[in-house]
Every structure is written in structure tokens, then in C-alpha cells.
Motif scaffolding. Structure first.
Motif, mmCIF file in Angstrom:
data_model
loop_
_atom_site.group_PDB
_atom_site.id
_atom_site.type_symbol
_atom_site.label_atom_id
_atom_site.label_comp_id
_atom_site.label_asym_id
_atom_site.label_seq_id
_atom_site.Cartn_x
_atom_site.Cartn_y
_atom_site.Cartn_z
ATOM 1 N N LYS A 177 1.549 -5.373 -10.548
ATOM 2 C CA LYS A 177 0.137 -4.577 -11.117
ATOM 3 C C LYS A 177 0.664 -2.954 -11.028
ATOM 4 C CE LYS A 177 -3.138 -8.279 -9.867
ATOM 5 N NZ LYS A 177 -4.386 -8.957 -8.397
ATOM 6 N N LEU A 178 0.990 -2.929 -10.014
ATOM 7 C CA LEU A 178 1.823 -1.315 -9.513
ATOM 8 C C LEU A 178 2.312 -0.562 -10.937
ATOM 9 C CD1 LEU A 178 2.527 -1.359 -5.743
ATOM 10 C CD2 LEU A 178 0.617 -0.449 -7.195
ATOM 11 N N LYS A 179 3.645 -1.570 -11.178
ATOM 12 C CA LYS A 179 4.052 -0.746 -12.270
ATOM 13 C C LYS A 179 3.878 -1.046 -14.130
ATOM 14 C CE LYS A 179 5.742 -4.392 -15.228
ATOM 15 N NZ LYS A 179 6.837 -4.704 -16.592
ATOM 16 N N ARG A 180 2.380 -1.596 -13.664
ATOM 17 C CA ARG A 180 1.903 -1.514 -15.127
ATOM 18 C C ARG A 180 0.801 -0.243 -14.649
ATOM 19 N NH1 ARG A 180 -0.717 -7.627 -15.579
ATOM 20 N NH2 ARG A 180 1.081 -8.156 -16.626
ATOM 21 N N ARG A 181 0.395 -0.207 -13.950
ATOM 22 C CA ARG A 181 -1.056 1.100 -13.956
ATOM 23 C C ARG A 181 0.395 1.931 -13.437
ATOM 24 N NH1 ARG A 181 -3.564 0.355 -7.560
ATOM 25 N NH2 ARG A 181 -3.521 -1.004 -8.664
ATOM 26 N N TYR A 182 1.645 2.512 -13.632
ATOM 27 C CA TYR A 182 2.020 3.573 -12.699
ATOM 28 C C TYR A 182 3.097 3.788 -13.921
ATOM 29 C CZ TYR A 182 -1.207 4.244 -8.993
ATOM 30 O OH TYR A 182 -1.792 4.648 -7.617
ATOM 31 N N ASN A 183 2.717 3.055 -14.733
ATOM 32 C CA ASN A 183 3.847 3.141 -15.937
ATOM 33 C C ASN A 183 5.258 3.001 -15.332
ATOM 34 O OD1 ASN A 183 5.332 3.164 -18.553
ATOM 35 N ND2 ASN A 183 4.570 5.530 -18.928
ATOM 36 N N ASP A 190 1.117 -1.531 -0.262
ATOM 37 C CA ASP A 190 -0.154 -0.086 -0.046
ATOM 38 C C ASP A 190 1.497 1.508 0.014
ATOM 39 O OD1 ASP A 190 -2.029 -1.186 -0.362
ATOM 40 O OD2 ASP A 190 -2.417 -1.343 2.123
ATOM 41 N N GLU A 241 2.360 1.730 -2.946
ATOM 42 C CA GLU A 241 0.894 2.247 -4.267
ATOM 43 C C GLU A 241 0.842 4.108 -3.882
ATOM 44 O OE1 GLU A 241 -2.878 3.627 -5.840
ATOM 45 O OE2 GLU A 241 -2.949 3.305 -3.909
ATOM 46 N N GLU A 276 7.299 -10.484 -17.483
ATOM 47 C CA GLU A 276 6.918 -9.680 -16.920
ATOM 48 C C GLU A 276 7.161 -8.214 -15.605
ATOM 49 O OE1 GLU A 276 3.448 -8.774 -16.809
ATOM 50 O OE2 GLU A 276 2.618 -10.193 -18.139
ATOM 51 N N ARG A 305 1.167 7.159 -6.897
ATOM 52 C CA ARG A 305 -0.615 7.914 -6.594
ATOM 53 C C ARG A 305 0.508 9.378 -7.197
ATOM 54 N NH1 ARG A 305 -3.373 8.197 -2.761
ATOM 55 N NH2 ARG A 305 -2.684 6.545 -1.985
ATOM 56 N N ARG A 325 3.985 9.401 -9.313
ATOM 57 C CA ARG A 325 4.797 9.582 -10.636
ATOM 58 C C ARG A 325 4.442 10.852 -11.467
ATOM 59 N NH1 ARG A 325 6.698 8.963 -14.330
ATOM 60 N NH2 ARG A 325 6.796 7.243 -15.877
#
Length: 450
Positions: free
Chosen positions: A240-246, A202, A205, A277, A209, A212
Motif C-alpha cells: 500500500k505504501l509503495k503504491r501511495r508514494y510511487n 508508521d 509511511e 505486487e 510522506r 518522497r
């Protein structure tokens, strides 16, 4: 052992002197006022060096030997020889018992006969040797990636790669207990650095958030198996985090290779993750792979970029041929004999279970190749290491300031070669000695206690 600096160093000196009944340290010396006054620049006058001298004096007064830099007589595996005495050894990274394996030793000797002991220049300027290409192909195969590149130092691998790929316009989000080499690479890059509480997804993330969008590139960096605690991250959650935040995701597999997964291929195998991945896999040759150096595995574009731009590779001598050949042979033995990884995991779980059964604090360890026994006091931890040595076990302590004072610990490094009797005996010895040390806290405990 890392040492505190500046004011922290002086405070430690004062605290130690106070515990010894000495006066506080003298005020800081004024800066040199003339070229002829050079004492200010004498290394022996530094507060950090004062700490070393005082620790040595304390060891002499209490008859406690220095637990660091113990001189081994020969090859150290599950047992070693120190001062002509055979000792059961729990301070070796030779996780699969491949250091000295006949096939590994033969490969190193053959490489010396063919290539000599050095390539005598950087690979960029002196040319390739087949032994380098063989190693990098084996590392890519082991990692499940397109390609790999081998550096002469594991520490320098992280420093050079992170320091080169990131810059002042970038963001690095890392676990708070990440290895020093990663921390140094992050500092070198000049990037914005955010350390998250250990294992707190968390917090990762939240850091991404909130930050970034303000930075050009972002790197998330963790260890596959934490060398101080023996636990592992949630790799799927990090992906998942690296995908979400490029962001790029980098995983340091120094302790994980050989120790995690059914065949020892690391955390991706352990957690059923496609290794492609992860953007950057880092590992060392000095632990399971019975050699020395470091490597990066990943996409062909990443490796090609590093071959031409990474300072630690371009401007450093190529890996010594016998070292590269030894690591390649170690990978091949590891692939042929997956039972070694099975034995390691069995031994790690056995030591963890025994320690818990004896009421010892093993922290977050999952029972792989690293199991700490947390003592919580640096002086008592050093004393416990000495007691174990006297009773035939080599277990090196991790103490303040390398870890927080209340997290001082012995770190047990388990190998596939340890026997159940060795595991039972060392844990039983810890369980016997630790209460006595705590009941009879000596001057060392008073010196470092808070």
C-alpha cells in the motif's frame, strides 16, 4: 564479525585493556612524515587489529574457544563432525536438508561432465549455457514472476543491483536491521538513506510522506524473514505504501525461501500476496537451495535491464555450472516434496515453544527457520556457545558490534532434518547453563559488559 572503526575501535581497546588491568591505549600515532616511515600503514598497528589480538588473548586466558570459523570435517546438516566428534548442528542454513541430496549432487556432477567447473568468463562475453537458463526459469517459477537473473554472490547481488538502480537523486527507505549487503548497496548508490525502526510501518509511511516529493526514484527495502530476529514484515501494508508514494518495493528472501509458506515459496505465499505486487524479489542460492550465489526475480523489463547494466553481473564470471545445476535440482526437489517445508515449520515452532516454556527470551521470532535466544551480554553469549559445544551442540553467537550489546544472542537455525529430541535437548541445555553463567560472570563478561 564486523568490527568498530576509528574512535569507536580505540574506545573498545581502551575499555578491554582497562578491564584487564592494563593501562589505556597510547595516543594515536602521528601521520607518517616521510616516505621512509611506513609503520602508520602497517595493518597490525590498526586499532581494529588490536581488538582481535586482545579478544584472542582473553580466550586463551579463560579457556574459551573461538566460536567463529570452527572447522567442520565434512558436510554439515542437522549434525556435523568437528574434530572427529559428532555434534548436533544449529548453525546451518540448509533449511530443507537439500545439501547432499542425491538428486542435487547428481545434477552437479552431470554439469561438471558436460560444462566443466567454470564458464571461464562473464556470460555476456563467454555466451550462455543451458544450465543458467534452466536455473533462471526455475527461479522465476519459484518466485511467481516473469523472469529471474542469477549472480555469483548473494551479497554482491544486493550491492550491485541497489547501487546500480539508484543514484544521488533518489531515496531509499529501509528497515533499521536490514542486511549488510543492502546497506552497502545503498551507500554505493549515493541515494538519500532513511532507516526506520524495525517493523514500524508508521515510520516507513512518515519517511516517505516527508521526503518522497524531493527525489526522482524511491525504493522501500525489507527482508522477507529477518535473519537476526526470525520475524516477518507486513507485506500488504508495504505494498500500500509503495503504491501511495510511487516507490519500488524490494524484498530480500534470503532466509524466507523454503522457510515461509505452505510449500516454501516465501513471504508472498505465507501472507497470501500476489508476488507480482512486489517490484524486486531478491534471494540467495546458498541457503535452502544448497548452492552459492544470489538472484533477482521480477518483471521481464527489470531482468533485461540488469542483464545489460548491473556491474555485478556484466563484469563478473558466470555462475559455475555445477552450482547452477545444484540450485535448479534443489528447487525441483523442493517442489516435489512440500513435506520438507512442513517439517521445517513444525521444528521451528517446536523449538520456539520449548524455549518460551523454559523462560528464554526469543525476541520477535515467529518460529520459522530462525529463532534467537537473547542473552544480552556478549561475553556471556560466547561462554554459552562454548558450554553448548562442550555438551555436543554447535550454536554460533551473534555479539557486539554485530548486534547491540544488550541484544547479544545465540541464533538457532532450524532445519527440516532436526529431530524433536535434538530440539528439546539443546533448549534444555541452554536453560541449564545460562543461569550458571550469569551467576558466575567471568572476566569475559566484565570485559564486554556496559
Amino acid at each position: 564479525m564486523n568490527l568498530p572503526r576509528s574512535n569507536a575501535a580505540q574506545e573498545t581497546v581502551d575499555r578491554v585493556r582497562h578491564a584487564l588491568g592494563q593501562s589505556a591505549a597510547t595516543p594515536a600515532r602521528p601521520h607518517a612524515k616521510a616516505d621512509g616511515d611506513r609503520k602508520e600503514f602497517d595493518f597490525s598497528s590498526l586499532p581494529e587489529y588490536e581488538i582481535l589480538k586482545i579478544w584472542r588473548a582473553v580466550g586463551d586466558l579463560t579457556n574459551i574457544g573461538n566460536p567463529f570459523y570452527r572447522l567442520h570435517d565434512g558436510r554439515a546438516s542437522s549434525t556435523t563432525s568437528i574434530g572427529g566428534r559428532t555434534i548436533v548442528n544449529f548453525s546451518s542454513y540448509d533449511y530443507l536438508g537439500l545439501n547432499g541430496h542425491p538428486a542435487v549432487a547428481a545434477a552437479a556432477k552431470a554439469a561438471i561432465d558436460r560444462y566443466g567447473t567454470s564458464v571461464s568468463a562473464s556470460r555476456l562475453s563467454s555466451g550462455e549455457r543451458q544450465v543458467h537458463r534452466d536455473l533462471e526459469a526455475a527461479l522465476a517459477r519459484l518466485s511467481g514472476t516473469d523472469d529471474a537473473i542469477a549472480f555469483v554472490s548473494g551479497h554482491a547481488t544486493n550491492v550491485s543491483v541497489i547501487g546500480g538502480l539508484l543514484g544521488p537523486e533518489d531515496l531509499i527507505v529501509a528497515d533499521a536491521v536490514i542486511h549488510n549487503s543492502i546497506a552497502e548497496g545503498a551507500k554505493l548508490s549515493g541515494a538519500k538513506r532513511i532507516l526506520c525502526p524495525h517493523g514500524d510501518l508508521d515510520a516507513f509511511e512518515r519517511a516517505l510522506r516527508l521526503n518522497r516529493a524531493r527525489y526522482r526514484r524511491a525504493l522501500i527495502v525489507v527482508e522477507g524473514l529477518y535473519g537476526m530476529d526470525g520475524d516477518i514484515p507486513d507485506l500488504a501494508g508495504l505494498i500500500k505504501l509503495k503504491r501511495r508514494y510511487n516507490a519500488w518495493l524490494m524484498v530480500d528472501e534470503a532466509h524466507a525461501t523454503g522457510a515461509l509458506g505452505a510449500t516454501g515459496r516465501g513471504i508472498a505465499e505465507e501472507q497470501g500476496i500476489d508476488p507480482t505486487e512486489v517490484d524486486i524479489w531478491m534471494g540467495t542460492l546458498s541457503k535452502t537451495l544448497a548452492a552459492a550465489g544470489g538472484y533477482i526475480a521480477g518483471s521481464r523489463a527489470l531482468i533485461d535491464l540488469l542483464r545489460y547494466t548491473s556491474p555485478g553481473f556484466v563484469f563478473s564470471v558466470g555462475l559455475a555450472p555445477p552450482v547452477a545445476a545444484a540450485a535448479t535440482a534443489a528447487i525441483e526437489v523442493m517442489e516435489r516434496e512440500p513435506e520438507r517445508a512442513t517439517a521445517l515449520r513444525r521444528n521451528g515452532r517446536a523449538l520456539l515453544a520449548r524455549a518460551k516454556a523454559r523462560g528464554l527470551d526469543t525476541g520477535l521470532s515467529i518460529g520459522s527457520s530462525v529463532v534467537p535466544v537473547i542473552v544480552g551480554n556478549s561475553g556471556q553469549t560466547v561462554m554459552l556457545s562454548e558450554r553448548l559445544m562442550q555438551r555436543g551442540f554447535n550454536v554460533v553467537p551473534a555479539v557486539f558490534p554485530g548486534v547491540a550489546e544488550n541484544q547479544a544472542r545465540l541464533r538457532f537455525f532450524i532445519t527440516s532434518e532436526h529431530s524433536q529430541d535434538q530440539i528439546d535437548q539443546v533448549i534444555d541445555t541452554v536453560a541449564e547453563e545460562l543461569p550458571d553463567i550469569r551467576r558466575n560472570a567471568s572476566i569475559v563478561g566484565a570485559i564486554v559488559g556496559r
